[in-house]
Design a protein around this motif. Sequence first.
Motif, PDB file in Angstrom:
ATOM      1  N   ARG A 125       0.836  -1.197   0.000  1.00 55.50           N
ATOM      2  CA  ARG A 125       0.000   0.000   0.000  1.00 55.50           C
ATOM      3  C   ARG A 125       0.872   1.249   0.000  1.00 55.50           C
ATOM      4  NH1 ARG A 125      -3.151   0.604   4.889  1.00 55.50           N
ATOM      5  NH2 ARG A 125      -1.375  -0.435   5.871  1.00 55.50           N
ATOM      6  N   SER A 126       0.537   2.200  -0.841  1.00 57.87           N
ATOM      7  CA  SER A 126       1.311   3.436  -0.948  1.00 57.87           C
ATOM      8  C   SER A 126       0.654   4.311  -2.011  1.00 57.87           C
ATOM      9  CB  SER A 126       2.741   3.087  -1.387  1.00 57.87           C
ATOM     10  OG  SER A 126       3.663   4.039  -0.940  1.00 57.87           O
ATOM     11  N   TYR A 127       0.875   5.612  -1.933  1.00 54.85           N
ATOM     12  CA  TYR A 127       0.365   6.508  -2.977  1.00 54.85           C
ATOM     13  C   TYR A 127       1.557   7.059  -3.752  1.00 54.85           C
ATOM     14  CZ  TYR A 127      -2.935   9.684  -5.207  1.00 54.85           C
ATOM     15  OH  TYR A 127      -3.723  10.327  -6.124  1.00 54.85           O
ATOM     16  N   HIS A 128       1.548   6.896  -5.091  1.00 55.74           N
ATOM     17  CA  HIS A 128       2.688   7.338  -5.902  1.00 55.74           C
ATOM     18  C   HIS A 128       2.285   8.520  -6.777  1.00 55.74           C
ATOM     19  CE1 HIS A 128       4.866   3.135  -5.830  1.00 55.74           C
ATOM     20  NE2 HIS A 128       4.443   3.514  -4.643  1.00 55.74           N
ATOM     21  N   MET A 129       3.150   9.525  -6.795  1.00 57.00           N
ATOM     22  CA  MET A 129       2.965  10.630  -7.754  1.00 57.00           C
ATOM     23  C   MET A 129       4.210  10.698  -8.642  1.00 57.00           C
ATOM     24  SD  MET A 129       1.526  13.625  -5.249  1.00 57.00           S
ATOM     25  CE  MET A 129       0.277  14.584  -6.125  1.00 57.00           C
ATOM     26  N   ILE A 130       3.997  10.744  -9.958  1.00 57.17           N
ATOM     27  CA  ILE A 130       5.124  11.000 -10.858  1.00 57.17           C
ATOM     28  C   ILE A 130       5.078  12.483 -11.178  1.00 57.17           C
ATOM     29  CG2 ILE A 130       6.228  10.427 -13.063  1.00 57.17           C
ATOM     30  CD1 ILE A 130       5.984   8.053 -11.136  1.00 57.17           C
ATOM     31  N   ILE A 131       6.180  13.158 -10.942  1.00 54.78           N
ATOM     32  CA  ILE A 131       6.197  14.600 -11.187  1.00 54.78           C
ATOM     33  C   ILE A 131       7.299  14.966 -12.194  1.00 54.78           C
ATOM     34  CG2 ILE A 131       5.364  15.142  -8.864  1.00 54.78           C
ATOM     35  CD1 ILE A 131       8.342  16.115  -8.350  1.00 54.78           C
ATOM     36  N   GLU A 132       7.097  16.128 -12.824  1.00 58.28           N
ATOM     37  CA  GLU A 132       8.155  16.712 -13.649  1.00 58.28           C
ATOM     38  C   GLU A 132       8.752  17.838 -12.820  1.00 58.28           C
ATOM     39  OE1 GLU A 132       7.185  17.345 -17.962  1.00 58.28           O
ATOM     40  OE2 GLU A 132       8.128  19.288 -17.513  1.00 58.28           O
ATOM     41  N   TYR A 133      10.077  17.879 -12.767  1.00 58.91           N
ATOM     42  CA  TYR A 133      10.720  18.865 -11.903  1.00 58.91           C
ATOM     43  C   TYR A 133      11.875  19.522 -12.652  1.00 58.91           C
ATOM     44  CZ  TYR A 133      13.036  20.883  -7.830  1.00 58.91           C
ATOM     45  OH  TYR A 133      13.607  21.750  -6.945  1.00 58.91           O
ATOM     46  N   PRO A 134      11.896  20.859 -12.727  1.00 59.68           N
ATOM     47  CA  PRO A 134      12.963  21.544 -13.461  1.00 59.68           C
ATOM     48  C   PRO A 134      14.206  21.728 -12.579  1.00 59.68           C
ATOM     49  CG  PRO A 134      11.333  23.149 -12.726  1.00 59.68           C
ATOM     50  CD  PRO A 134      10.907  21.809 -12.178  1.00 59.68           C
ATOM     51  N   VAL A 135      15.341  21.262 -13.063  1.00 59.41           N
ATOM     52  CA  VAL A 135      16.606  21.458 -12.344  1.00 59.41           C
ATOM     53  C   VAL A 135      17.456  22.466 -13.118  1.00 59.41           C
ATOM     54  CG1 VAL A 135      18.667  20.317 -11.439  1.00 59.41           C
ATOM     55  CG2 VAL A 135      16.524  19.048 -11.571  1.00 59.41           C
ATOM     56  N   ALA A 136      17.849  23.553 -12.467  1.00 64.57           N
ATOM     57  CA  ALA A 136      18.725  24.532 -13.125  1.00 64.57           C
ATOM     58  C   ALA A 136      20.167  24.040 -13.016  1.00 64.57           C
ATOM     59  CB  ALA A 136      18.561  25.905 -12.480  1.00 64.57           C
ATOM     60  N   THR A 137      20.728  23.554 -14.123  1.00 64.75           N
ATOM     61  CA  THR A 137      22.106  23.070 -14.087  1.00 64.75           C
ATOM     62  C   THR A 137      23.034  24.117 -14.699  1.00 64.75           C
ATOM     63  OG1 THR A 137      22.351  22.053 -16.270  1.00 64.75           O
ATOM     64  CG2 THR A 137      21.126  20.806 -14.614  1.00 64.75           C
ATOM     65  N   ILE A 138      24.330  23.868 -14.620  1.00 60.94           N
ATOM     66  CA  ILE A 138      25.288  24.815 -15.192  1.00 60.94           C
ATOM     67  C   ILE A 138      25.220  24.805 -16.718  1.00 60.94           C
ATOM     68  CG2 ILE A 138      26.871  24.747 -13.240  1.00 60.94           C
ATOM     69  CD1 ILE A 138      28.582  22.715 -14.775  1.00 60.94           C
ATOM     70  N   HIS A 139      24.535  23.817 -17.300  1.00 62.01           N
ATOM     71  CA  HIS A 139      24.370  23.778 -18.755  1.00 62.01           C
ATOM     72  C   HIS A 139      22.950  24.153 -19.157  1.00 62.01           C
ATOM     73  CE1 HIS A 139      28.240  21.873 -18.629  1.00 62.01           C
ATOM     74  NE2 HIS A 139      27.785  20.858 -17.943  1.00 62.01           N
ATOM     75  N   GLY A 140      22.216  24.827 -18.265  1.00 61.37           N
ATOM     76  CA  GLY A 140      20.849  25.226 -18.563  1.00 61.37           C
ATOM     77  C   GLY A 140      19.840  24.368 -17.814  1.00 61.37           C
ATOM     78  N   GLU A 141      18.559  24.691 -17.999  1.00 65.52           N
ATOM     79  CA  GLU A 141      17.515  23.964 -17.273  1.00 65.52           C
ATOM     80  C   GLU A 141      17.320  22.564 -17.835  1.00 65.52           C
ATOM     81  OE1 GLU A 141      13.578  25.923 -15.913  1.00 65.52           O
ATOM     82  OE2 GLU A 141      12.986  24.516 -17.475  1.00 65.52           O
ATOM     83  N   LYS A 142      17.094  21.605 -16.956  1.00 64.98           N
ATOM     84  CA  LYS A 142      16.833  20.222 -17.347  1.00 64.98           C
ATOM     85  C   LYS A 142      15.577  19.771 -16.627  1.00 64.98           C
ATOM     86  CE  LYS A 142      19.549  16.189 -18.291  1.00 64.98           C
ATOM     87  NZ  LYS A 142      18.873  16.073 -19.608  1.00 64.98           N
ATOM     88  N   ARG A 143      14.570  19.310 -17.370  1.00 64.99           N
ATOM     89  CA  ARG A 143      13.322  18.858 -16.736  1.00 64.99           C
ATOM     90  C   ARG A 143      13.391  17.353 -16.554  1.00 64.99           C
ATOM     91  NH1 ARG A 143      10.338  23.434 -17.119  1.00 64.99           N
ATOM     92  NH2 ARG A 143       8.516  22.482 -16.149  1.00 64.99           N
ATOM     93  N   ILE A 144      13.359  16.883 -15.342  1.00 67.42           N
ATOM     94  CA  ILE A 144      13.462  15.440 -15.115  1.00 67.42           C
ATOM     95  C   ILE A 144      12.171  14.896 -14.485  1.00 67.42           C
ATOM     96  CG2 ILE A 144      15.969  15.509 -14.776  1.00 67.42           C
ATOM     97  CD1 ILE A 144      14.698  14.825 -11.705  1.00 67.42           C
ATOM     98  N   LEU A 145      12.000  13.573 -14.537  1.00 66.59           N
ATOM     99  CA  LEU A 145      10.880  12.919 -13.872  1.00 66.59           C
ATOM    100  C   LEU A 145      11.328  12.427 -12.493  1.00 66.59           C
ATOM    101  CD1 LEU A 145       9.374  10.781 -16.791  1.00 66.59           C
ATOM    102  CD2 LEU A 145       8.521  12.947 -15.875  1.00 66.59           C
ATOM    103  N   ALA A 146      10.443  12.488 -11.541  1.00 68.14           N
ATOM    104  CA  ALA A 146      10.750  11.966 -10.208  1.00 68.14           C
ATOM    105  C   ALA A 146       9.499  11.325  -9.637  1.00 68.14           C
ATOM    106  CB  ALA A 146      11.235  13.090  -9.289  1.00 68.14           C
TER     107      ALA A 146
END
Lengths: 209, 209, 209, 209
Positions: free
Chosen positions: B119-140
Amino acid sequence: MGQWERFLQPYKQAVDELKIKLKGMRAQFEKSNETSPIEFVTGRVKPLASIYDKTLEKGLVFEPSDMLAHELQDIAGVRVMCQFVDDIPTVIELLRQRNDIIVVEERDYITNVKVSGYRSYHMIIEYPVATIHGEKRILAEIQIRTLAMNFWASIEHSLNYKYKGIFPEEIKNRLQSAAEAASRLDEEMSLIREEIQEAQKYFTEYKEA
Amino acid sequence: MGQWERFLQPYKQAVDELKIKLKGMRAQFEKSNETSPIEFVTGRVKPLASIYDKTLEKGLVFEPSDMLAHELQDIAGVRVMCQFVDDIPTVIELLRQRNDIIVVEERDYITNVKVSGYRSYHMIIEYPVATIHGEKRILAEIQIRTLAMNFWASIEHSLNYKYKGIFPEEIKNRLQSAAEAASRLDEEMSLIREEIQEAQKYFTEYKEA
Amino acid sequence: MGQWERFLQPYKQAVDELKIKLKGMRAQFEKSNETSPIEFVTGRVKPLASIYDKTLEKGLVFEPSDMLAHELQDIAGVRVMCQFVDDIPTVIELLRQRNDIIVVEERDYITNVKVSGYRSYHMIIEYPVATIHGEKRILAEIQIRTLAMNFWASIEHSLNYKYKGIFPEEIKNRLQSAAEAASRLDEEMSLIREEIQEAQKYFTEYKEA
Amino acid sequence: MGQWERFLQPYKQAVDELKIKLKGMRAQFEKSNETSPIEFVTGRVKPLASIYDKTLEKGLVFEPSDMLAHELQDIAGVRVMCQFVDDIPTVIELLRQRNDIIVVEERDYITNVKVSGYRSYHMIIEYPVATIHGEKRILAEIQIRTLAMNFWASIEHSLNYKYKGIFPEEIKNRLQSAAEAASRLDEEMSLIREEIQEAQKYFTEYKEA
């Protein structure tokens, strides 16, 4: 407040050191490719409000003193969580063998469950803290419990805070049946653990043949 | 390894940021003198060995790629533990309202318990990470569960690791009855929680009168 | 105090997040096998006593308010230390390019050294904090400086604390000559840095030939 | 790697404990309203690559052994940074008085500056680590230096890494003049410190009168 801060400082230092030390034991098991009997470790210095309540309860003067340091044995508190009940004796033994702490007293609330349903193993230790004004030997309490014991205890604690220890009958009953459920969970898990260990023994015999 | 390290770096960064953010929510409840629906928060980047197992299972090539980033939605994982089942919807709602994450998918394994008893509740989210090479949108993936759910899941996880998912009948039965006990514990606790809230309502009415 | 704690909470949250984010930039350079322009990062929320002093100085009422949040731009403060003066523009550029902060103002006390000898680059940013009561946009100050600038500034700061800004002539002179020494150190280091980079260029040309 | 990890584990543990202990000394000074002679504390376990280089240099076999543990005295390293040169003897004395460490050797590179310009005070200590396999006594190095000494040393270290210790004449000269500037800075600061202390004495006399 400055006086209290100074009085509590060695306790804070002890909690920080003990946390690092017990977490280190966990890391050592992992590095040795052994399953750790320690799941995780937390710690805290008793908040001033709780110290105050305790002095009222014990009829002590609420001020920093050697008397207080002697009477309140859980000003510094560290908690060790285990996955299985059978991990607890292993942790106790490891703590008894350490040279940097002296075990002063042990209270086994697992064999002797409290009427409330509270289960946990408590060790009172003496721990030397090297301060800038020389060594200071303080008392600290280490609580060792399973995740299920901890789960129940943390809920009882917050209810206790609400009801000041005087629970309505209804809630008392529920808490007790919850304690039993937590206890049953631990028992079933213990049985599985034995099977894992038997399985492991089997595989080991086979390998060595 | 250098290539993998670079690939995983934004995920590690996302986990660090999300942990700080969700722990901050807990602190905000405490500062507002409200009981926090969040008990504690943990996080991890999926270990390479588990990523490898997953690529085998899904028939993917084991190398850093956009495909992999798209298919494996839990490379970055954060876990929120609650005291009561009823705290879970509160946490879900708080997460949906945040502007700094986009909820991509939700899976409710509390209403729809897995056959294993999970039993558990899961959310998949998109999260923007500001890296030194620009923004990267990852899944978490954010998992939300009670302490009892987590307790059971962590034990099932270590058994799973031993038995590679194929449990002996005996252990399977015990795990299931343990799952039921954990679930029962949560139900009883829910009932107590309602009483606390009723009690609080009563006190509040009284005060305002 | 409860009121101040609530007022300061989003600032504390912002400092925690910004520290994690800027330290992450450093880690990304290392993972990419590039020398990081960021040596280390520290942060703090302005202590209440300093907020109080500032309100006196600015003729503001000492209470949590939008006015205060607007007038005191350094309640949340983060500091980035660099090894070389020439790393500072790189850090500034990286910060300007991030999508998660808005640069509101920049003050260049490196080109325009303060009369005291103080050198540092200040950026005032707007930063959105997702709180349990919705998004809150706060102001924060990021200071960017070399280790030598920081070394001098931390000593001036503690003297300032002693002398309340009114230094005896003797000490003022010494502080100034120390500031010059710190500045000279930075200049010499800059020259070495250029030579390292020239050396690197040379080696790279050679390799590619 | 497993073997090395196990060998290095007590060193990692020692570094963690020593960091907590020396940071604690700083906190104790602050709680006592005294200025701390310790500005900040860092620590690290010597990276495997550096251990390898050292075994080559010393003609030792590169494998975990008691010999290695005896010959390499800085596998565990902790660094204490001070604001003023005169804080260093205070820190040394505090370390000598602790019961939980045994000072084995001291090297004074402040009185006897290295030809490179390197200044620092080194203490080799014996430190008992309580592991899950019993107590293990390891050697560790504590470096005590001012911020200016540290600033110069960290730059020399990264140049050393580039040039493998064989600096071009030009850079050698610059490093040396930088070392002199750093040293001059420390001297000037020392003079200011004395004045602060005289000022403090004056104020104290006045108060007590």
